[in-house]
Design a protein around this motif. Structure first.
Motif, PDB file in Angstrom:
ATOM      1  N   ARG A 133       0.835  -1.208   0.000  1.00 31.64           N
ATOM      2  CA  ARG A 133       0.000   0.000   0.000  1.00 31.64           C
ATOM      3  C   ARG A 133       0.869   1.257   0.000  1.00 31.64           C
ATOM      4  O   ARG A 133       0.580   2.222  -0.695  1.00 31.64           O
ATOM      5  N   ARG A 171       4.175  -4.314   7.282  1.00 26.89           N
ATOM      6  CA  ARG A 171       3.179  -3.230   7.233  1.00 26.89           C
ATOM      7  C   ARG A 171       3.792  -1.994   7.855  1.00 26.89           C
ATOM      8  O   ARG A 171       4.315  -2.062   8.978  1.00 26.89           O
ATOM      9  N   THR A 220      -0.077   1.998   7.556  1.00 26.79           N
ATOM     10  CA  THR A 220      -0.939   0.943   7.020  1.00 26.79           C
ATOM     11  C   THR A 220      -1.547   0.124   8.143  1.00 26.79           C
ATOM     12  O   THR A 220      -2.741  -0.199   8.120  1.00 26.79           O
TER      13      THR A 220
END
Length: 177
Positions: free
Chosen positions: A72, A107, A111
């Protein structure tokens, strides 16, 4: 005993005996440990060694860091090499030679916070944010078997998410949920 040929004979004999008795150890030192993985979010695949020549392979580890990045935020971190050892031992225990599907690796804190706001199943201080956790599955192996094998290894945390179809493994303290 001062005879050079006798000393040479004893030295060679002792060295040979040591090498023969240590044979299996030498075999383990030089082995290569490879993992085949696919990141389900990016579609990227990797089939490379994380261990070779008796130690962690820095080139392979860098490739795994990239594969397991936060897709992401497109951020990478150094993934704990012990995590690859854990996953390797898990696949060996299960006799699995297929491609390991990765649901989540690293992550970023941002995120993780976003995912936590959407689900009660995301830890505030997740090992994912430290590069010490992976959510995975092994196609063809029942999820319950993957979980059981991970628990039996006793190498870190094991989370079981049958509704989401993955098992969480990490290199933190031994625990389960």
């Amino acid at each position: 005993m001062n005879n050079p040929s006798r000393r040479r004979f004893l030295a060679v004999t002792c060295a040979t005996a040591a090498a023969v008795s240590a044979g299996p150890t030498f075999a383990k030192v030089g082995n290569t440990r490879t993992l085949r993985m696919r990141n389900l979010h990016t579609g990227e695949r990797l089939n490379t060694a994380f261990w070779s020549g008796g130690g962690f392979d820095s080139s392979g580890l860098k490739k795994f860091n990239r594969l397991l990045r936060d897709h992401r935020a497109n951020e990478e971190t150094r993934i704990d090499p012990k995590l690859f050892e854990l996953v390797y031992k898990l696949k060996e225990k299960l006799g699995y030679d297929g491609e390991i599907e990765i649901i989540s690796g690293y992550r970023s804190p941002k995120t993780n916070a976003m995912l936590r706001s959407r689900s009660s199943g995301v830890a505030k201080r997740s090992y994912h944010t430290r590069g010490m956790a992976m959510d995975l599955r092994m196609p063809g192996i029942p999820l319950s078997k993957v979980r059981q094998a991970a628990l039996e290894l006793k190498l870190g945390g094991v989370g079981y998410y049958p509704k989401s179809n993955f098992v969480h493994v990490d290199t933190g303290p031994v625990r389960r949920w």
